[in-house]
Scaffold this active site. Sequence first.
Site, short mmCIF file in Angstrom:
data_model
loop_
_atom_site.label_atom_id
_atom_site.label_comp_id
_atom_site.label_asym_id
_atom_site.label_seq_id
_atom_site.Cartn_x
_atom_site.Cartn_y
_atom_site.Cartn_z
N ASP A 276 0.83 -1.21 0.00
CA ASP A 276 0.00 0.00 0.00
C ASP A 276 0.86 1.26 0.00
O ASP A 276 2.06 1.20 0.21
CB ASP A 276 -0.84 0.03 1.29
CG ASP A 276 -2.05 -0.85 1.18
OD1 ASP A 276 -2.33 -1.29 0.06
OD2 ASP A 276 -2.69 -1.10 2.21
N LYS A 298 -4.42 2.64 -3.07
CA LYS A 298 -5.76 2.91 -3.55
C LYS A 298 -6.00 4.40 -3.78
O LYS A 298 -5.24 5.22 -3.31
CB LYS A 298 -6.78 2.40 -2.53
CG LYS A 298 -6.88 0.90 -2.55
CD LYS A 298 -7.67 0.41 -1.38
CE LYS A 298 -6.78 -0.08 -0.26
NZ LYS A 298 -7.50 -0.35 0.95
N MET A 412 -6.85 8.93 9.98
CA MET A 412 -7.41 9.50 8.75
C MET A 412 -8.19 10.78 9.02
O MET A 412 -9.22 11.04 8.41
CB MET A 412 -8.32 8.49 8.04
CG MET A 412 -7.57 7.24 7.63
SD MET A 412 -8.64 5.94 7.00
CE MET A 412 -9.28 5.22 8.49
N1 SAH Z 1 -3.67 -0.07 9.32
C1 SAH Z 1 -3.07 1.20 9.65
C2 SAH Z 1 -4.02 2.35 9.50
C3 SAH Z 1 -4.44 2.60 8.08
S1 SAH Z 1 -5.53 3.99 7.94
C4 SAH Z 1 -2.52 1.13 11.09
O1 SAH Z 1 -2.82 0.17 11.80
O2 SAH Z 1 -1.79 2.03 11.45
C5 SAH Z 1 -4.41 5.26 7.48
C6 SAH Z 1 -4.21 6.23 8.60
O3 SAH Z 1 -3.31 5.69 9.56
C7 SAH Z 1 -3.57 7.51 8.18
O4 SAH Z 1 -4.51 8.41 7.64
C8 SAH Z 1 -3.04 8.03 9.49
O5 SAH Z 1 -4.07 8.58 10.27
C9 SAH Z 1 -2.61 6.75 10.16
N2 SAH Z 1 -1.18 6.48 9.99
C10 SAH Z 1 -0.60 5.45 9.39
N3 SAH Z 1 0.74 5.53 9.46
C11 SAH Z 1 1.02 6.63 10.16
C12 SAH Z 1 2.21 7.26 10.60
N4 SAH Z 1 3.42 6.73 10.32
N5 SAH Z 1 2.11 8.40 11.32
C13 SAH Z 1 0.92 8.92 11.62
N6 SAH Z 1 -0.25 8.38 11.23
C14 SAH Z 1 -0.19 7.26 10.52
#
Ligand code: SAH
Length: 502
Positions: A276, A298, A412
């Site tokens: 992703d 996506k 998000m």
């Molecule tokens: N499965 C992922 C989340 C996916 S949704 C998890 O468990 O972390 C995508 C959201 O995750 C982004 O919009 C943001 O809010 C958050 N996110 C993912 N990686 C991040 C990072 N390194 N720093 C801050 N927010 C992050």
Amino acid sequence: MRPTSPSASGHGSSLNAPPRSLDHLPIFLRLRDSAVAVVGGGHVAERKIEWLLRAGARVTVIAPSLCSELTARAAQGQISHRAERFTAAHLDGMQLVIAATDCREINAAVSTAARARALPINVVDDAELSSFYFPAIIDRAPLVVAVGSQGKAPVLARWVRAQIEALLPARLGHLARFIGARRGRVRQTLPAPARAAFWDRIVRGTTATRVLHGDVRGAEQEFAHELRTTSLSASDPRGGARLGEVYLIGAGPGDPDLLTLRALQLLQQADVILYDRLVTEAVLERSRRDARRIFVGKGRELGGPGAAQQRIHALMVDLARSGLRVARLKGGDPFVFGRGGEEVQFLAEHGIPYLIVPGITAALGAAAAGAIPLTQRNMAQSLTLVTGHALDDDTIDWHALAHAHQTVVFYMGVAHLEGICARLHAAGASPSLPAALIERATLPQQRIVRGTLSSIATLGREARICAPALLVVGAVAALGAGAPATLASAPVLFSAEDANEQ
Ligand code: SAH
């Protein structure tokens, strides 16, 4: 049959003298029921004795006194103890000798006596007095890896061991036994030329994955199927069509060192990687060099995210059906706002074997990177992970999220900061409630903005915080401001005051 063809000049041996790079030849010694003398009764001796006992040796310790662990071992009959000063006669009947006293003269005397009897001798930390040394060992018995530096750099050998250790699954010994128990059967079933290729497929393939993850029954079925198809297709030793499998792997928040050991091991095995947008290049670099990488981020495709998700499902199934091991790599954890559930369901419906590997979700990565204790005692008794996407549907209970004594982390949410803060405020949360935005947590570009429910949206806009970022709301969001920035990967720390001055 001659081992090599004659040399062009026609005289002398065709064998070149091999380069003399080895001061020591690594060999594995069978010590079961062998008599081993250990001179010295302290902690250093104890560490060697532990390995000797694991190898089944009969250990006699020669030392006026013993440390507490060795006293206990002697009391339990695991070792014999001669409470005497060392003399050469102690080596009578011994097959291996170790000197581990803190007196060089005694160690030298043991070494001389052992050499006079042509016994292998190790003097701990003294290459000169030793004829052999203990390597750094990775024990996945019956599979064992020994790393040595010929006494030149033991610390480096231990470091190499740690690197290899991380890559070798904990159940590798089970796999070695699984294979060992089936060699006879394979010998009876397959002709010699087909065997090596067969075992290679077993070791690299889905049978091994099953053994390594504790599914021995599944592994046996897989193995039997593989053996049957291989023996049936004698003309094509690669056998009939095989089914691959999918590893649904959480890649963590971005820093590759935050991958789990299992994620790393499977990334080293997978033939193809579907990843992703959130998966960083640094994480991808930890995968097998020759693995095919397919970006399936996506959002940009025609038909929107729903259609993209359908395409990912179809791709996973097609690749697995062509016999490949597919790593489906997702940012954070696959089951936290990752649509991992839908993917698993699709795989199950299509009969594709899969494995789920958890990852560090962004909230946990961000908490550590920002030194924000998410459930600090007396401040927060619960932690809620919420999607900021669902701002406009009625499924979120804003009143519940506005209660005190909890921490709420919005994923998000960057595009909806004002809306989220307004909803919380309207539901009763105090405008002075601490809030923090953490952008690109755990990555070198990480930034943190701190403020309150009333200020954080503005501060975030001023600092141009972009996705991926998290919004943390609750009293704990004010903690961690004093954490040393240098410990994280060079984040720029903003405080509410800093941001206000801009
Ligand atoms: N499965 C992922 C989340 C996916 S949704 C998890 O468990 O972390 C995508 C959201 O995750 C982004 O919009 C943001 O809010 C958050 N996110 C993912 N990686 C991040 C990072 N390194 N720093 C801050 N927010 C992050």
